[in-house]
Design a protein around this motif. Structure first.
Motif, mmCIF file in Angstrom:
data_model
loop_
_atom_site.group_PDB
_atom_site.id
_atom_site.type_symbol
_atom_site.label_atom_id
_atom_site.label_comp_id
_atom_site.label_asym_id
_atom_site.label_seq_id
_atom_site.Cartn_x
_atom_site.Cartn_y
_atom_site.Cartn_z
ATOM 1 N N HIS A 88 4.149 17.093 8.492
ATOM 2 C CA HIS A 88 4.605 18.311 9.030
ATOM 3 C C HIS A 88 3.305 19.139 8.690
ATOM 4 C CE1 HIS A 88 4.805 19.535 4.505
ATOM 5 N NE2 HIS A 88 5.122 18.267 4.556
ATOM 6 N N ASP A 99 -0.690 19.018 1.936
ATOM 7 C CA ASP A 99 0.501 18.836 2.011
ATOM 8 C C ASP A 99 1.173 18.709 3.665
ATOM 9 O OD1 ASP A 99 3.448 18.269 1.735
ATOM 10 O OD2 ASP A 99 3.701 20.079 0.369
ATOM 11 N N GLY A 100 1.367 17.609 3.820
ATOM 12 C CA GLY A 100 1.977 17.234 5.510
ATOM 13 C C GLY A 100 0.757 17.490 6.362
ATOM 14 N N GLU A 133 9.798 20.725 7.703
ATOM 15 C CA GLU A 133 9.808 19.858 6.324
ATOM 16 C C GLU A 133 10.326 20.444 5.094
ATOM 17 O OE1 GLU A 133 8.903 17.034 3.131
ATOM 18 O OE2 GLU A 133 8.051 19.089 3.448
ATOM 19 N N GLU A 134 9.515 21.619 4.974
ATOM 20 C CA GLU A 134 9.538 22.090 3.480
ATOM 21 C C GLU A 134 10.827 22.909 3.051
ATOM 22 O OE1 GLU A 134 7.483 21.441 1.398
ATOM 23 O OE2 GLU A 134 5.328 21.193 2.237
ATOM 24 N N HIS A 198 0.357 10.806 3.181
ATOM 25 C CA HIS A 198 0.434 11.992 2.671
ATOM 26 C C HIS A 198 -0.229 12.009 1.460
ATOM 27 C CE1 HIS A 198 2.853 15.233 1.108
ATOM 28 N NE2 HIS A 198 3.627 15.437 2.319
ATOM 29 N N GLN A 201 0.715 14.204 -4.360
ATOM 30 C CA GLN A 201 1.477 15.319 -5.215
ATOM 31 C C GLN A 201 1.771 14.938 -6.579
ATOM 32 O OE1 GLN A 201 4.257 15.739 -1.736
ATOM 33 N NE2 GLN A 201 3.749 17.940 -1.972
ATOM 34 N N HIS A 364 9.850 13.234 1.743
ATOM 35 C CA HIS A 364 9.313 13.137 2.852
ATOM 36 C C HIS A 364 10.096 12.955 4.138
ATOM 37 C CE1 HIS A 364 5.707 13.417 0.564
ATOM 38 N NE2 HIS A 364 6.159 12.467 -0.126
HETATM 39 MN MN MN Z 1 5.050 17.301 2.581
#
Ligand code: MN
Ligand code: GLV
Ligand code: MN
Length: 417
Positions: A88, A99-100, A133-134, A198, A201, A364
């Motif tokens: 994403h 992120d994404g 996505e978030e 990804h 995180q 995810h």
């Molecule tokens: Mn993500």
């Protein structure tokens, strides 16, 4: 079939890194991060940049009724279900550059590498950027992959509004108007396999000194919206006994849950990340308080057990107020198919990396693709495990290592009958 390692050798570390920098200019924040929320102008700007690269690489672009973005390298047998990769490009309000974004740009880099190597895979390879996505602007998130996989009907998603009352439906119309030349395909299609790259995180890969993670599965997640209703009153004249203070009740609920949803091994994750108070004035006793709950655990039974306490603790601490607890997300923990873990692991080993198996503590889109096709994930490290934070950082060599693994995994999957 292309011999092993040739496409990986074409991965261009500098280009992959520079593209992260370039995309991060769409929605750049003063502190070096990104605020590029779903279906915003900033996300449209990022999609325009992506389309430029995809066009130059000769990819076909298409969208669908939920605004998912597909970039397609047609295979030699285009009637076969494609192999899908991506992630994403929307972000949290104080998000990072990776992120994404990494999953989408790594996919693009793989396709560039395939073209540079002069190979056209048997199956079509598609890169996807899933919508929202978030879930920070429109909650809950994963709208694009949920609609695609049939987890949530489009009709239930279109009316969802952000804090300003703007609906997903209206923002999708704006998105489609911004890209009038793009084909709009029907929602969902058969997929041969899905692989999402990804950043981790979390801190495990960095701590172990590994460049690549084989993701074994994703921990379970439940979310709720809690609305507490009381009554406005004068802050100076209204005695405590006559108040119906929605914020005081919400604070008691939140404190009770923080006290109860704990474990000795520190595995359970409990977060109240958003609270909105009305009328939000210093001298008015709050009449309503609406807050979010995000609860996660890798064990389904434990997640259910903690989840069962939420409604009870909210009711027990409502005092003179009323409370409505609405479940939003209920995603069980999942394990990716052994064969998908295996192909990532063996590919990384053949490339001379020493991959580490680890579960994903973050959610995810692969969670939803897992329902409809064999799915797997590749992790790369991020500094200090910091994410959902503008300080999110990675190393160009690590991003490239993960992209090399993705490249050779996709080559193998796309050649399968
Ligand atoms: Mn993500
Ligand atoms: C995804 O961004 C998550 O919150 O896990
Ligand atoms: Mn995220």
């Amino acid at each position: 079939m292309t011999s092993f390692g040739r496409v990986a050798a074409r991965i261009d570390e500098a280009r992959l890194w520079d593209r992260h920098e370039a995309l991060a200019r769409a929605g750049a924040t003063a502190r070096g991060g990104v605020d590029r929320q779903a279906l915003s102008d900033e996300e449209i700007a990022a999609k325009r940049i992506l389309l430029g690269w995809a066009g130059a690489a000769g990819l076909e672009a298409a969208t669908d009724p939920i605004g998912n973005f597909f970039l397609r390298l047609p295979g030699r047998e285009p009637a076969l279900p494609p192999v899908l990769t991506g992630s994403h490009i929307d972000s949290q309000p104080t998000g990072g550059k990776y992120d994404g974004v990494y999953g989408v740009l790594a996919g693009l880099e793989v396709v560039e590498a395939m073209r540079a190597e002069g190979i056209r895979p048997r199956r079509t390879v598609e890169i996807v950027a899933w919508t929202n996505e978030e879930g920070s602007r429109f909650a809950p998130g994963m709208m694009g992959s949920e609609a695609f996989a049939g987890v949530r009907p489009l009709d239930a998603i279109l009316p969802v509004a952000d804090a300003a009352g703007v609906r997903v439906e209206a923002e999708l119309a704006r998105l489609f108007a911004a890209f009038p030349e793009m084909a709009v395909r029907p929602l969902g299609f058969p997929v041969a396999a899905y692989v999402e790259a990804h950043i981790e995180q979390g801190p495990e890969l960095e701590a172990a000194g590994r460049q690549v993670g084989v993701v074994t599965g994703i921990q379970g997640k439940k979310t709720w919206k809690v609305a507490v209703h009381g009554e406005e009153a004068h802050a100076g004249t209204t005695p405590r006994r006559r108040r119906k203070d929605a914020l005081a009740a919400a604070a008691a609920m939140i404190a009770a849950m923080h006290g109860a949803i704990v474990d000795a091994d520190d595995v359970v994750r409990f977060t109240v990340g958003r609270i909105a108070v009305e009328p939000n004035a210093p001298s008015v006793v709050p009449a309503t308080a609406v807050f979010s709950i995000d609860l996660r655990h890798p064990d389904g039974a434990t997640l259910d057990r903690f989840g069962a306490t939420v409604e009870r603790l909210c009711a027990d601490h409502a005092g003179p107020c009323t409370v409505a607890v609405t479940p939003l997300v209920d995603a069980a923990p999942l394990i990716f198919p052994a064969a998908m873990q295996e192909i990532v692991r063996t590919t990384a080993e053949r490339l001379g990396l020493s991959p580490m198996a680890l579960p994903s503590a973050a959610g995810h889109d692969a969670r939803n693709l897992h329902i409809i096709c064999p799915s797997g994930m590749i992790f790369v490290p991020c500094a200090g495990g910091i994410s959902h934070n503008e300080a999110e950082a990675t190393l160009p060599a690590d991003l490239a290592a993960g992209a090399r693994v993705l490249a050779e995994v996709l080559v193998q999957l796309a050649e399968r009958a």
